[in-house]
Design an enzyme around this catalytic site. Structure first.
Site, PDB file in Angstrom:
ATOM      1  CB  ILE A  22      -0.940  -0.006   1.229  1.00  0.00           C
ATOM      2  CG1 ILE A  22      -1.905  -1.208   1.160  1.00  0.00           C
ATOM      3  CG2 ILE A  22      -1.724   1.298   1.324  1.00  0.00           C
ATOM      4  CD1 ILE A  22      -2.651  -1.504   2.459  1.00  0.00           C
ATOM      5  CG  ASP A  65      13.760   0.429  12.770  1.00  0.00           C
ATOM      6  OD1 ASP A  65      12.528   0.601  12.916  1.00  0.00           O
ATOM      7  OD2 ASP A  65      14.401  -0.471  13.352  1.00  0.00           O
ATOM      8  CE1 TYR A 157      -1.158  -5.685  11.604  1.00  0.00           C
ATOM      9  CE2 TYR A 157      -3.491  -6.250  11.632  1.00  0.00           C
ATOM     10  CZ  TYR A 157      -2.406  -5.649  11.016  1.00  0.00           C
ATOM     11  OH  TYR A 157      -2.578  -5.011   9.798  1.00  0.00           O
ATOM     12  CE  LYS A 161      -1.904  -2.144  11.576  1.00  0.00           C
ATOM     13  NZ  LYS A 161      -1.202  -1.104  10.809  1.00  0.00           N
ATOM     14  CG  ASP A 191      -3.499  -9.462  -3.916  1.00  0.00           C
ATOM     15  OD1 ASP A 191      -2.584 -10.027  -3.278  1.00  0.00           O
ATOM     16  OD2 ASP A 191      -3.868  -9.828  -5.048  1.00  0.00           O
ATOM     17  N   PRO A 193       2.222  -7.884  -0.752  1.00  0.00           N
ATOM     18  CG  PRO A 193       4.268  -7.186  -1.638  1.00  0.00           C
ATOM     19  CD  PRO A 193       2.844  -6.733  -1.424  1.00  0.00           C
TER      20      PRO A 193
END
Ligand SMILES: NC(=O)c1ccc[n+]([C@@H]2O[C@H](COP(=O)([O-])OP(=O)(O)OC[C@H]3O[C@@H](n4cnc5c(N)ncnc54)[C@H](O)[C@@H]3O)[C@@H](O)[C@H]2O)c1
Length: 257
Positions: A22, A65, A157, A161, A191, A193
């Site tokens: 994205i 980073d 996760y 978020k 969709d 990687p």
């Protein structure tokens, strides 16, 4: 690609996670719309900035980073040094992790929270003063539908978020009076990687992707990175001048049921 007037003409944008998925799609779209793009990633950001330059756009890459304060501060300063100002920040870098609170190690928890949430704090911390100096700006944070509804084995996760959504709203309230807008985006399965890598770990990647697509319950397909990029474009542009403190869902119906 030669752009005279685009929806982001004259704007300097910083995009983290710009090497892939994205973030990459957004960097290419922002450049097509006339923005100067600082492509930031822990690796390979130069591939995206190179592609933009070869198409006639303006871009440079920064290896950083986003969990490291000094590296994030340097990125914002180099954007302002090179292009004179900083109008738009899209914090897209992130990583996934699976496990419940019993299985997750403390290191894994810290890594996910640092990459996904602390990074947004650091990016805003070092971008907002530049934006205030020039009279305002737009920050877009990458959350997820996982910040709104929980999933099995996604404790770290989901927590990261969800934290992004309230960090976004709090920052919008703090700096709205200075002209800084802050919004976040909540996509469902897209969709990229990131998704493909996870699918490859399953016994039947194609079946996994088909089933994942069906969870986007209304349209029953995966979202394309370019579709998320167009939502980021709206939030980056002056067209969204009255929009701040929101969590915008782009989920093909994932949360409609
Ligand atoms: N793909 C999805 O289904 C989906 C759905 C909802 C939200 N998201 C979110 O969108 C964002 C982008 O996801 P994507 O699918 O494009 O993933 P991706 O893996 O294709 O791209 C993520 C990029 O972030 C970079 N990155 C990771 N850690 C970093 C760090 N510490 N410093 C700098 N860069 C770092 C990676 O190198 C990579 O280039 C993530 O925040 C993700 O949580 C993705």
């Amino acid at each position: 690609m030669s752009v005279v007037v685009g929806r982001l003409s004259g704007k300097t944008t910083v995009i983290t996670g710009a090497a892939s998925g994205i973030g990459r799609a957004t960097a290419l779209l922002f450049a097509k719309e006339g923005a100067k793009v600082v492509a930031v990633d822990i690796a390979n950001a130069e591939l995206t900035s190179g592609e933009i330059e070869r198409s006639g756009g303006q871009s440079f890459s920064a290896r950083a980073d986003v969990t490291k304060a000094s590296e994030v501060r340097d990125v914002m300063e180099s954007a302002v040094q090179r292009y004179g100002k900083l109008d738009v920040l899209f914090c897209c870098a992130g990583r996934v992790s699976f496990g419940n609170v019993v299985d997750l190690t403390e290191e894994e928890w810290d890594s996910v929270l640092d990459t996904n949430l602390k990074s947004m704090f650091l990016c805003a911390k070092y971008a907002v003063p530049h934006m205030i100096k020039q009279g305002g700006g737009s920050i877009i944070n990458m959350s997820s539908v996982s910040g709104l509804v929980a999933g099995v084995d996604e404790a770290a996760y989901d927590a990261s978020k969800a934290g992004i959504i309230l960090l976004t709203k709090a920052t919008a309230l703090d700096f709205g009076p200075k002209g800084v807008r802050v919004n976040c985006i909540c996509p469902s399965s897209t969709d990229t990687p990131f998704l493909r890598k996870y699918a490859d770990l399953t016994p039947d990647p194609k079946k996994f992707l088909d089933e994942t697509a069906k969870m986007n319950a209304a349209l029953r397909r995966l979202i394309q990175p370019e579709e998320v990029a167009h939502l980021a474009l709206y939030l980056a542009s002056d067209e969204s001048g009255a929009v701040t403190g929101t969590a915008m869902v782009i989920d093909a119906g994932y949360t409609a049921i």
